[in-house]
Design a protein around this motif. Structure first.
Motif, PDB file in Angstrom:
ATOM      1  N   ASN A  23       1.120  -0.992  -0.140  1.00 38.38           N
ATOM      2  CA  ASN A  23      -0.448  -0.204   0.585  1.00 38.38           C
ATOM      3  C   ASN A  23       0.441   1.102   0.333  1.00 38.38           C
ATOM      4  OD1 ASN A  23      -2.991  -1.511   0.651  1.00 38.38           O
ATOM      5  ND2 ASN A  23      -2.438  -1.756   2.087  1.00 38.38           N
ATOM      6  N   LEU A  25       0.706   5.098   0.426  1.00 39.47           N
ATOM      7  CA  LEU A  25      -0.335   6.395   1.042  1.00 39.47           C
ATOM      8  C   LEU A  25       0.477   7.272   0.821  1.00 39.47           C
ATOM      9  CD1 LEU A  25      -3.025   7.764   2.642  1.00 39.47           C
ATOM     10  CD2 LEU A  25      -1.492   7.338   4.376  1.00 39.47           C
ATOM     11  N   ILE A  46      -2.719   5.098  -2.486  1.00 35.91           N
ATOM     12  CA  ILE A  46      -4.238   5.022  -1.314  1.00 35.91           C
ATOM     13  C   ILE A  46      -3.837   6.779  -1.296  1.00 35.91           C
ATOM     14  CG2 ILE A  46      -4.928   5.111   0.299  1.00 35.91           C
ATOM     15  CD1 ILE A  46      -3.991   2.303   0.934  1.00 35.91           C
ATOM     16  N   SER A  48      -4.390  10.437   0.123  1.00 34.33           N
ATOM     17  CA  SER A  48      -4.874  10.681   1.860  1.00 34.33           C
ATOM     18  C   SER A  48      -5.661  11.737   0.620  1.00 34.33           C
ATOM     19  CB  SER A  48      -4.415  11.400   1.691  1.00 34.33           C
ATOM     20  OG  SER A  48      -3.655  12.774   0.855  1.00 34.33           O
ATOM     21  N   SER A  74      -7.936   7.299   0.375  1.00 31.73           N
ATOM     22  CA  SER A  74      -8.419   6.151   1.097  1.00 31.73           C
ATOM     23  C   SER A  74      -9.629   6.292   2.242  1.00 31.73           C
ATOM     24  CB  SER A  74      -7.610   7.560   2.858  1.00 31.73           C
ATOM     25  OG  SER A  74      -7.707   8.761   2.840  1.00 31.73           O
ATOM     26  N   HIS A  75     -10.381   6.300   2.136  1.00 29.88           N
ATOM     27  CA  HIS A  75     -11.862   6.644   2.652  1.00 29.88           C
ATOM     28  C   HIS A  75     -12.962   7.669   1.188  1.00 29.88           C
ATOM     29  CE1 HIS A  75      -9.820   6.918   6.654  1.00 29.88           C
ATOM     30  NE2 HIS A  75     -10.644   6.259   7.137  1.00 29.88           N
ATOM     31  N   THR A  79     -11.321  12.157  -0.571  1.00 32.82           N
ATOM     32  CA  THR A  79     -10.707  12.529  -1.133  1.00 32.82           C
ATOM     33  C   THR A  79     -11.546  13.039  -2.106  1.00 32.82           C
ATOM     34  OG1 THR A  79      -9.409  10.609  -0.860  1.00 32.82           O
ATOM     35  CG2 THR A  79      -8.560  11.601  -2.679  1.00 32.82           C
TER      36      THR A  79
END
Length: 425
Positions: A23, A25, A46, A48, A74-75, A79
């Motif tokens: 992963n 980030l 991913i 942020s 990320s959620h 984003t």
């Protein structure tokens, strides 16, 4: 598994499983670009949380069917891609997931594009659980598109596209130059789109007049279209062999228009007009199309926006005009309280003189006691009628075998249940 010289068990691992997925980030575009250089099949990039303004995201790589490379939020929904940002994809087995594109700049010509250039296309890639939403007014003279599909075997699913305005289709499938089609669009929501007032306001377009003879074989399935009123053609079919199945059209002032290309299937779609202005169904042009098992309810559109329309063809038609309807099958459709149920022989060109030929209209139900069942502006000798049941104020054409004018108890009939099966909206 084998036993080595010391009697120990040794596990043999396939090449795709030798290294654990990673992963990455990333917090900005430079970090994203660095991660792109390192990703392997199965890895995730991913993005942020927060606003990514004017970001140029070039997502490239070669994943595998069992281990795609994924770019995701990320959620989901946190984003947020804004401003002049664009997403470009090229490679194999890439997935984009959970991104929110908020108020993209209407001057950006292509927001999300499944290619870099003609030699860098996407194959077996996917856009899922993403949203594009705009509250801005687009420029009616500047063409801008949100989705451009190139390559082959790509999928767009469980996404939301809301508020597109200005010139340019919301979603375009491009063909030729290495783009073969076979794409799938399913379980998406296409939200309100205001009237453009001219061509270029389609919600989906598959192909164009130059590539209309290509077998695209795309599937548009289980999507919801709501108030997509950009122009007469909500969906503009301009290629061959496509399937439009189990979609719902709610108060859409436009139609599925089989504008160019042949051999397409339109089945089990639901068109809910709710008496909204200009709501339409399906318009047929070209050869070997099948329109069956669809449900049309309280549509008000006339002319090109009638519930079912068969056009008149132009002799030796150029690619961008109107080909004759040949060997169409229109069967097992149910039309309830539509102001213009069935229109045959529509034309907007004084050179159009070719009525439908070899066409079969069978097993259809029209329940429109306040309206005329059939409007005709051409010779009907090329149409065979079978087992149709119409209940209307008047038939609209001379009586003929294959049409029974009767009080229709339509609700329990099997075609309407077929029309509702499979739709998720």
């Amino acid at each position: 598994m084998v036993i080595d010289a010391l009697g120990c068990f040794v596990f043999l691992i396939g090449p795709e499983q030798q290294v654990a997925a990673k992963n990455y980030l990333v917090v900005d575009v430079p970090a994203f670009e660095k991660a792109i250089k390192s990703v392997q099949p199965g890895d995730n990039i991913i993005l942020s949380e927060g606003e990514w303004q004017d970001a140029r995201l070039i997502f490239r790589g070669k994943g595998t069917q069992s281990a795609p490379i994924t770019l995701k939020a990320s959620h989901p929904g946190k984003t947020v891609i804004t401003g002049k940002s664009i997403l470009r994809m090229h490679g194999d087995h890439l997935v984009v997931e959970g991104l929110l594109f908020q108020d993209p700049d209407p001057l950006v010509s292509d927001l999300i594009n499944f290619r870099m250039d003609s030699d860098e296309l996407c194959h077996n890639c996917r856009l899922t659980n993403c949203t594009v939403i705009s509250t801005q007014q687009g420029n009616s003279s500047q063409e801008s598109r949100w989705i451009g599909l190139h390559g082959s075997n790509n999928r767009i699913d469980h996404c939301n596209f809301v508020g597109k305005s200005g010139k340019g289709a919301t979603f375009v499938v491009w063909l030729g130059n290495g783009s073969e089609g076979r794409h799938q669009s399913d379980h998406n929501y296409f939200g309100p789109r205001e009237k453009l007032g001219k061509n270029g306001g389609e919600t989906i377009r598959i192909g164009d007049s130059k590539t209309s003879r290509i077998e695209a074989a795309c599937l548009v399935e289980k999507n919801l279209f709501e108030k997509c009123n950009g122009e007469n053609e909500c969906i503009s079919n301009k290629s061959c062999g496509n399937i439009y199945r189990n979609n719902t059209f709610k108060e859409v002032s436009g139609t599925i228009t089989l504008r160019h290309g042949n051999n397409c299937l339109v089945e089990r779609n639901v068109f809910l007009g709710n008496k909204a202005n200009g709501t339409g169904g399906v318009r047929i042009i070209g050869e070997d199309h099948v329109v069956r098992g669809n449900y049309f309810d309280k549509l008000t559109g006339d002319g090109a926006r009638s519930a079912l329309t068969l056009m008149t063809g132009i002799p030796n038609s150029p690619a961008h005009r109107y080909f004759q309807v040949k060997r169409a099958i229109v069967e097992d459709n149910v039309l309830i309280d539509c102001e213009h149920s069935l229109l045959i022989g529509l034309s907007d060109d004084n050179k159009a003189s070719l009525p439908p030929e070899g066409t079969v209209i069978k097993g259809n139900i029209i329940h429109a006691p306040k309206y005329t069942a059939v409007e005709s502006h051409c010779d009907l000798s090329g149409i065979t009628w079978k087992y149709n049941h119409f209940h209307s104020e008047q038939l609209g054409i001379p009586p003929r075998d294959g049409i029974e004018m009767t009080q229709v108890d339509w609700e329990p009939l099997e075609p309407i249940s077929r029309a509702k099966v499979g739709t998720t909206w």
